[in-house]
Design a protein around this motif. Structure first.
Motif, short mmCIF file in Angstrom:
data_model
loop_
_atom_site.label_atom_id
_atom_site.label_comp_id
_atom_site.label_asym_id
_atom_site.label_seq_id
_atom_site.Cartn_x
_atom_site.Cartn_y
_atom_site.Cartn_z
N UNK A 116 37.96 66.87 8.70
CA UNK A 116 38.69 65.62 8.44
C UNK A 116 38.84 64.77 9.70
N UNK A 117 38.88 65.40 10.88
CA UNK A 117 39.05 64.63 12.12
C UNK A 117 37.80 63.83 12.46
N UNK A 118 36.66 64.22 11.88
CA UNK A 118 35.39 63.52 12.16
C UNK A 118 34.96 62.62 11.00
N UNK A 119 35.58 62.81 9.84
CA UNK A 119 35.14 62.10 8.64
C UNK A 119 35.48 60.61 8.72
N UNK A 120 34.64 59.81 8.11
CA UNK A 120 34.89 58.36 8.04
C UNK A 120 35.17 57.93 6.60
#
Length: 407
Positions: free
Chosen positions: A69-73
């Motif tokens: 989730x920290x990398x998702x856009x």
């Protein structure tokens, strides 16, 4: 901005037909939508804890972050995991600003789930939330200069001007109830934002160098020696501390300040101190002295824990105040600070802590009472003090506590 967050969360809840919650990137709850469903699985342990305590555990955070989730856009679907306390699947909407994650909007997944168009509309709202979070973080960072100026300014007009500048920057919140927190030592930059705080900055560590801040010797650097007792924490060196101005709702409830201190210790630092609550900004320099003294006392005395309140550190309050005026060592007790006499210093300190009760002191030290008397006799020979004299006892006790404070 809290009302704006709530309005935007309610907008997402209406779009998707499901209650939404908003957390910052540290998984601290900011706002949540109303929940009127009869679905027993909706309020699973993870969601309940988040709403009731306004935060998630490190284990829950790690579990969700494992889904990227920290990398998702875009939206991320996370399946249910009853063993982890997640009885219902989640949809996570990453909240970003200029590519940097600012937080997360969480929704309970359902069948059939929301379609791509609705999720795209929800992401547009999440983008507006990201702008607000980034603006709030920037405002906190901008305040660091004014906050630092108040804590480091000299007495008189210089300090008055610094307080006036911070008051103007804080606006209506300037006259509210606050507590100052000191985390020391602190390496690196101050965090971009700390939830629940009005301002945060790094300042020279109290007692560091020739003019190390208002608390003076109360925060003097500790060398490799660990003081008169054998249970001291190892000394650590750093040139700065972290100062945090925490908003409070009640002077009797310091839980928000303790929570901030605990979270910051997990990011760096060894100990933290919390000053007495105060209203307005004029008392900030004195509050910083209190917080610094409490942090140093926590390092000197393990029984205080890693987070100490100024109101709970007893004699260290007075010792820190004396140290702020300059060196407080006494020639008569200087010999006990030598490495060869560390055990004698520890014995004398514990004997005085036990109010001069030889039986209690010997038991605490694990030695025979005659051994205790022999050591105390050596203390008298080396210092020239009479341990049957109340004022000599007071002098020795203060000197030993000061040595513990400074390491």
């Amino acid at each position: 901005m809290k009302g704006d967050y709530q309005d935007l969360v309610d907008e997402i809840s209406a779009l998707l037909g499901a209650p939404a919650t908003l957390e910052n990137r540290d998984f601290r709850l900011i706002a949540f939508g109303a929940h009127d469903s009869d679905d027993d699985l909706a309020m699973d342990p993870v969601r309940t804890r988040s709403i009731l305590t306004r935060q998630s555990t490190a284990a829950v955070r790690a579990w969700f972050e494992a889904f990227g989730i920290a990398r998702a856009t875009g939206p991320v679907r996370i399946p249910a995991a009853p063993d982890a306390g997640v009885f219902r699947g989640r949809i996570c909407l990453p909240v970003r600003y200029r590519g940097i994650v600012q937080g997360y909007v969480w929704l309970l997944d359902q069948e059939p789930g929301p379609g791509p168009e609705v999720l795209a509309a929800a992401m547009d709202v999440a983008e507006r939330i990201g702008i607000l979070l980034a603006e709030e973080a920037k405002a906190g960072a901008d305040l660091s200069r004014e906050f630092r100026a108040v804590l480091t300014a000299g007495r008189g007009w210089e300090q008055d001007m610094a307080v006036a500048a911070l008051r103007m920057a804080l606006g209506a919140g300037a006259d509210g109830l606050h507590a100052v927190v000191c985390v020391t030592p602190w390496t690196g930059e101050a965090p971009a934002s700390v939830p629940g705080t009005a301002a945060v900055c790094t300042v020279p560590r109290p007692g560091d160098g020739e003019d190390g801040g208002r608390a003076g010797g109360a925060g003097a650097e500790r060398g490799s020696a660990s003081g008169p007792g054998s249970g001291d924490r190892p000394a650590r060196r750093s040139g700065q501390a972290l100062a945090v101005l925490v908003r409070l709702r009640s002077a009797e409830v310091l839980v928000p300040a303790e929570g901030v201190a605990t979270r910051l210790l997990a990011q760096g630092g060894a100990t933290a101190g919390i000053a007495e609550p105060h209203r307005g900004l004029a008392a900030l320099p004195d509050a910083w002295s209190q917080a610094s003294a409490a942090a140093v006392a926590a390092a000197a005395q393990p029984r205080f824990g890693t987070v100490a309140r100024w109101s709970a550190i007893g004699p260290y309050r007075m010792l820190a105040a004396l140290a702020a005026a300059g060196p407080v060592g006494d020639p008569a007790t200087r010999v006990l600070r030598e490495p060869a006499h560390r055990e004698l210093a520890r014995t004398a300190e514990l004997f005085l802590d036990c109010a001069g009760q030889a039986g209690r002191a010997a038991a605490a030290l694990g030695i025979h009472r005659q051994t205790l008397y022999y050591r105390l006799g050596r203390v008298e020979q080396l210092t020239g003090l009479d341990l049957d004299d109340g004022e000599d006892r007071l002098l020795l006790h203060m000197a030993l506590k000061t040595a513990r404070l400074h390491g």
